[in-house]
Write a protein that holds these residues in place. Sequence first.
Motif: not given
Length: 556
Positions: A250-279
């Motif tokens: 897309l022409n509007d987003f060619q700047a070298p300092n544009r946004t970048r995505q970074y990923e981290f591990s989600r929270l998985n907690l014992e005895y707990t569901l983290m799925s909004k669908r299941k909740l």
Amino acid sequence: MSHVDTEVRPSNFIRNIIDEDLKSGKHSQVHTRFPPEPNGYLHIGHAKSICLNFGIAKDYQGQCNLRFDDTNPEKEDINYVKSIQEDVRWLGFEWSGDIRYSSNYFDQLHQYAVELITKGLAYVCFLNGEQTREYRGSLKEPGKNSPYRDTSVEENLALFEKMRKGEFKEGECALRAKIDMASPFMCMRDPIIYRIRFAHHHQTGDKWCIYPMYDFTHCISDAIENITHSICTLEFQDNRRLYDWVLDHLNDFQAPNRTRQYEFSRLNLEYTLMSKRKLNDLVTRKLVDGWDDPRMPTIAGLRRRGYTSASIREFCLRIGVTKQENLIEVGMLDACIREELNEHAPRAMAVLRPIKVVIENYPDAQPETITAPAHPNNEAMGTRELTFGRELFIDVDDFKEEANKHFKRLVLGKEVRLRNAYIIKAERCDKDADGNITTVYCTYDADTLGKNPADGRKVKGVIHWVEASTAKPAEFRLYDRLFTSENPAAFETVDEVLNPNSLTVVKGLVEPGLVNAPAEKAFQFEREGYFCADSKDSSAEHLVFNLTVPLRDTFA
């Protein structure tokens, strides 16, 4: 240049990236966002993301947007929008500027879709759902090109306009990006970027009958808002390729300092569901009392149960931010709330399973007033008034006719101290027809008021009590884990692991000062646990207290 106080928060790989970006001049300030989909209440996993995104913005003196990813109107509701705002603020954060919605950008998103069509990078496809899956291939087999993939630009523009005008039925066609059907990444095999939905939208009404997909919407929304670091969970790691592909073309987003995505591990907690669908399934089938049921891992549920925002922030800080998936012990969350409440929660007395005590040598005169500390280690919290009289109630588990030396409570012929009051001695007891103890008759020592008896005599045990004429009836809701498995997500259905004993209700008594206890403010009921008045059901006429957490971990 903005900076971070490294003494405030421990470092992690995301903060290292930000530090390098600021040092190199790639960015002059930090701008993050929290982009929930308004299709349910936020849970403890979202709290980790909130603390990360808003916390980074705060520490780097930057900005954090609250943006609702509202591209799926069939599952969204304005009540979810309101609850999410409340949760973010309750956790102690404030977003930058106005609340944003992906729907704010629907006109621009439509134009960017037209731009991709014009460049020959998107096409209208008439394969149905089953055919689309068949053509997509598998992780072992490449996909096949759709027979509509080489439709001309002019025809695709006309077809997309007909989609916009509502001239096709739902599911009849969709707009797909033209990328690579042989890509090893499934998300790059000509993904759908627009689909037809004749659904009323809570922000845009009936203006649109075509709605953009999340992967198309999210990266463009980030770029429009000049987000510097788009932080999400690991399940979107492969989707980063699509995130970059869309912006690359897309022409509007060619700047070298544009946004970048970074990923981290989600929270998985014992005895707990983290799925909004299941909740949501639990809520819909009324297996719980709504999204804010105190057994639910939602922020609203934790708040109703008496958890504090500070304890949740501390928990999120302790578990850290990494790329490694793991299952966090639920005891870590319990420890955070116990530590805070042990220091800050005022004390009170409640008898959950009462039996009567009659002090036979106590004067028949008007009951006396005893002054007790609101907190044993914090004089600044002040004192509270207790009434003491001839008739009291104690917990049934605090009395035995006979017991071994390890039982340090009330036994016939032996003494025990009443918390903040006198030493008493059990003399005899009454029972009902079933052999259950109903009344214990005692004598008291009038010279033993307070922590240090005048004669220096010590007793092994201390028990709690309430005075019969002034105590207030109360309902106590005792909560256990909602699931019996430490990893309920591994099961096909929640019914397999739903704990039938997750809630026990008992009727008892509390000291009178709790009649106006503020909702959701935790008290330590001495020797019982931490409780708070329920925000929905408790009133001065009908007191209801929720168990926040036991004094120690008793769950097995």
